[in-house]
Motif scaffolding. Sequence first.
Motif, PDB file in Angstrom:
ATOM      1  N   LEU A 148     104.839  75.723  78.526  1.00 28.77           N
ATOM      2  CA  LEU A 148     105.957  76.138  77.674  1.00 28.77           C
ATOM      3  C   LEU A 148     107.125  76.646  78.515  1.00 28.77           C
ATOM      4  O   LEU A 148     108.294  76.318  78.250  1.00 28.77           O
ATOM      5  N   LEU A 149     106.800  77.441  79.531  1.00 26.38           N
ATOM      6  CA  LEU A 149     107.848  78.013  80.375  1.00 26.38           C
ATOM      7  C   LEU A 149     108.634  76.907  81.076  1.00 26.38           C
ATOM      8  O   LEU A 149     109.882  76.899  81.038  1.00 26.38           O
ATOM      9  N   TYR A 150     107.938  75.971  81.699  1.00 23.66           N
ATOM     10  CA  TYR A 150     108.615  74.880  82.395  1.00 23.66           C
ATOM     11  C   TYR A 150     109.338  73.959  81.414  1.00 23.66           C
ATOM     12  O   TYR A 150     110.387  73.394  81.745  1.00 23.66           O
ATOM     13  N   LEU A 151     108.784  73.792  80.223  1.00 23.25           N
ATOM     14  CA  LEU A 151     109.456  72.978  79.214  1.00 23.25           C
ATOM     15  C   LEU A 151     110.786  73.608  78.812  1.00 23.25           C
ATOM     16  O   LEU A 151     111.816  72.924  78.727  1.00 23.25           O
ATOM     17  N   PHE A 152     110.764  74.914  78.575  1.00 24.94           N
ATOM     18  CA  PHE A 152     112.001  75.611  78.221  1.00 24.94           C
ATOM     19  C   PHE A 152     113.024  75.515  79.358  1.00 24.94           C
ATOM     20  O   PHE A 152     114.219  75.297  79.130  1.00 24.94           O
ATOM     21  N   PHE A 153     112.572  75.677  80.596  1.00 25.58           N
ATOM     22  CA  PHE A 153     113.473  75.624  81.747  1.00 25.58           C
ATOM     23  C   PHE A 153     114.033  74.216  81.975  1.00 25.58           C
ATOM     24  O   PHE A 153     115.047  74.068  82.677  1.00 25.58           O
ATOM     25  N   SER A 154     113.350  73.203  81.402  1.00 28.08           N
ATOM     26  CA  SER A 154     113.812  71.823  81.606  1.00 28.08           C
ATOM     27  C   SER A 154     114.979  71.460  80.698  1.00 28.08           C
ATOM     28  O   SER A 154     115.655  70.456  80.937  1.00 28.08           O
ATOM     29  N   PHE A 155     115.203  72.251  79.646  1.00 28.90           N
ATOM     30  CA  PHE A 155     116.310  71.967  78.739  1.00 28.90           C
ATOM     31  C   PHE A 155     117.603  72.533  79.335  1.00 28.90           C
ATOM     32  O   PHE A 155     118.154  73.526  78.873  1.00 28.90           O
ATOM     33  N   THR A 156     118.044  71.910  80.399  1.00 33.96           N
ATOM     34  CA  THR A 156     119.247  72.350  81.091  1.00 33.96           C
ATOM     35  C   THR A 156     119.826  71.155  81.839  1.00 33.96           C
ATOM     36  O   THR A 156     119.121  70.176  82.103  1.00 33.96           O
ATOM     37  N   TYR A 189     105.891  79.884  92.809  1.00 37.97           N
ATOM     38  CA  TYR A 189     105.373  81.208  93.161  1.00 37.97           C
ATOM     39  C   TYR A 189     106.399  82.332  92.979  1.00 37.97           C
ATOM     40  O   TYR A 189     106.066  83.405  92.470  1.00 37.97           O
ATOM     41  N   LEU A 190     107.644  82.084  93.377  1.00 39.06           N
ATOM     42  CA  LEU A 190     108.630  83.163  93.398  1.00 39.06           C
ATOM     43  C   LEU A 190     109.610  83.116  92.232  1.00 39.06           C
ATOM     44  O   LEU A 190     110.152  84.161  91.855  1.00 39.06           O
ATOM     45  N   GLY A 191     109.831  81.946  91.657  1.00 38.05           N
ATOM     46  CA  GLY A 191     110.748  81.847  90.530  1.00 38.05           C
ATOM     47  C   GLY A 191     110.054  82.026  89.197  1.00 38.05           C
ATOM     48  O   GLY A 191     110.398  82.914  88.414  1.00 38.05           O
ATOM     49  N   ALA A 192     109.031  81.199  88.961  1.00 42.67           N
ATOM     50  CA  ALA A 192     108.335  81.251  87.666  1.00 42.67           C
ATOM     51  C   ALA A 192     107.296  82.372  87.628  1.00 42.67           C
ATOM     52  O   ALA A 192     107.257  83.177  86.696  1.00 42.67           O
ATOM     53  N   MET A 193     106.440  82.443  88.657  1.00 38.00           N
ATOM     54  CA  MET A 193     105.341  83.402  88.655  1.00 38.00           C
ATOM     55  C   MET A 193     105.737  84.773  89.197  1.00 38.00           C
ATOM     56  O   MET A 193     105.081  85.763  88.879  1.00 38.00           O
ATOM     57  N   ASP A 194     106.793  84.821  90.030  1.00 38.34           N
ATOM     58  CA  ASP A 194     107.178  86.064  90.705  1.00 38.34           C
ATOM     59  C   ASP A 194     105.948  86.695  91.357  1.00 38.34           C
ATOM     60  O   ASP A 194     105.638  87.887  91.187  1.00 38.34           O
TER      61      ASP A 194
END
Length: 611
Positions: A148-156, A189-194
Motif C-alpha cells: 500500500l505504501l509503495y502504491l501510494f508513493f507511485s501516484f506521482t 531502508y532509509l526512505g520507506a522503513m526509516d
Amino acid sequence: MEDDQKKQAAKALQNTDQLEYALADDQINVVTHGAGVAPKKERETWGNKTQFMLSCIGYAVGLGNVWRFPYLCYRNGGGAFLIPYTLMLFLVGMPVFFLELSLGQKFQAGAWGTFEKISPALRGIGGASLVVSFLVGMYYNTIVAYSLLYLFFSFTSHLPWDGFGCPESNKFWNCTQLVNSSQTELYWYLGAMDASDAIGDTGDINWKIFGVLLLAWVIVMFCEIKGIESSGYVVYFTATFPYLVLIILFFRAVTLPGAGNGIEYYLKPDFAMLQYATVWRDACTQILYSLSPGFGTLIAFASYNPPNNDALKDTFVICLINCGTSVFAGFVVFAFIGFMAHEKNAEIEDVVSSGPGLAFEVYPEAVLQLPLSVFWAILFFLMLLTLGLDSMFGTVEGILTIILDMNKNLNKTAVVIGICALSFLCGLIFTCQAGVYFFELWDTYSAGLPLITIVLCECLTISYVYGADKYLGEVETMINRKVNNFWWYAWKFVTPVILFVILIWNVIFQFLFPGEYATLDGFTTYPSWALLLGWLLILSSVLFIPGVALYHYDISGPAIKRSFRNLTWRRFKSELRPAVRATFYQDQVLPTFHGIVIVTMLSDATGDGCQ
C-alpha cells in the motif's frame, strides 16, 4: 414426505439427552438438550463453486509464488529443480491438500472442530493451526501495508526512489559507508522503513508504516465481517487481477534487452545439483509454503462446500494452477533481472534477489529504466496488494472458523473485529525503526517448523487414529467416486516419512546455522535474545498439540490411551510390510513407483479412479 418423517422422528426423541443430525440435502440441523429442541445456526455456504475455487487459488497463490520460487529455482539447478519440485508436489503437496479439503467437507467444521470430532485429545492440532495463522497474519499483513505504501508513493509524476540518496539527518547510519548501496535499496531502508542499524535498536514509531498497517487491517476487517458472503465476491477481482498483471508484465519483459539471458539463468538445468539434499529440502518446503496446508484455512474453506463436492478434482485443479503460476512468474521475474543486469553491465548473480528485496528493491530499480515508469510501478504494486489480500482473507477465515468452532455462541462480527484489532496491536512491533528486521525474524521462525509438524500430525491422525481404510471409504462415499489406493499409501507411509525427515532436518539446520537478517551493510546474525524469541514463536504453536493430548490422556482414561497406542512404530511396521508386499508381489503391479504415481494422477484427474 421423507423430510416430514424425519422431523417427526426428531420430535419423538426430544427427551433424550442429546440428538444431532442433518436433514439430508437442505442441511437443517436439530439438537436436543433435555426436553427442549433448539435449531443450530446454519453453516455458511459458498454462493457457487467458482467462489470456492477462486478463494482457494487466491489463498494458495501468494507472494511466495512471485518472489520465492523463481529464486529457489535459480539457486537449486534451474530447470533441474523442477524434478524434485514436481515429485514433492505429487508425494507431499497434493496428498496433504486433498486430505485437508476432504476433512473440512466431511466434518463440516474448521480445524478445531474437525479434530475434536475425531478425538478431543487431537484438538491441539486445530489450536496449533490457530496460533500459526495468527502469527503469520501479523507479519503477512505487514507486506500488504508495504505494498500500500509503495502504491501510494507511485501516484506521482516522479517516483520517490528515483535519485534517492542517504539522508544526512538519519541517526543510525554513516552515509559515507553506504556509497555502494543502490538508490532503491537506500529508499527501502532509509526512505520507506526509516530503519535502524540493528534489530536491537528499535527506535521510534514509523508513522507511515503505522498508518498503512492500520489501513490494511481495516480493509481485511470489512471484507471478512460478512464472511464468505462478502469475501467470496471480492476474490473475483483479487484472485484474477494478478494473472492479468503477470501476463502484461511478461509480454513487456520479454521485449527488453537482456531478458533472454535472465530466462536462461532461470531455466538452464544443472542436474549435478540434484545430488545435494538441500535441493530436495527446498523443494518440499516450497511446496508446503505455496499450497499453505496446516493453517486451517483449507479445512475452513472446504467446510462451506456441499458434502458431495468432488474434492479430489478440486485438488488437481488448484495445485496445478498454483505451481504453474510459480513457474510462469519466474519467467517474468528473471526477464526483468536479465534486463537490469544488461543495463548495469553486471552479472545476473549480482542482481538476483528474493523475498522483500526482490519486490521493493530490484523491481523498483527495473521500472526506472522503462518508459512510463509510474504506470508500471502502479501496476506491479497493485498486483502485490491483491496477492497479499487474498492470502490474508484466507488466513483470517481460518482463525475465525476455529474460534467459532470453540464457541458457537460468539458474535461473528465481534470476533472478526477482535481478531483484526489484536493482530494490529501485536503487529505494532513491525512499525518501529527495527520493524523490518522483526519482520524477517517472524518470516524465518513463525511458520516453517510448525506447519510441517501440523501436517505430519494430520496424516498420522487420519492414518493411525481414525484409520486410513475407514477414511478412504468414507471419502469415496462422500464424493461418489472411486479413489485410487495411491492416496492411502501417501497418507499412511510416503508423505509422513518425507515430512518427518524434513522436520528433523530443519530442526538440526536451525541449531547449526542460526538465522541471519539483511541490513544496509550486509547480513547480520540474530542476537541470542532474538533467536530465543524465534524458538518461542515455534513452540507457542507446536506445544498445543502435545499439551492438549496429554491433558486428555490424563483425564479420559483407557479410550484415549488406546488411540495413542495406534501411533506406535510397531504398528507402522506391521502395516507397512504387508502393504509393500501387496503392491509389488501381486499380479496387478506397475513396474516402478513413478509409474504408479503417474497412472494414479491421470486416472484420478479424469475421474477413472481404480481400486
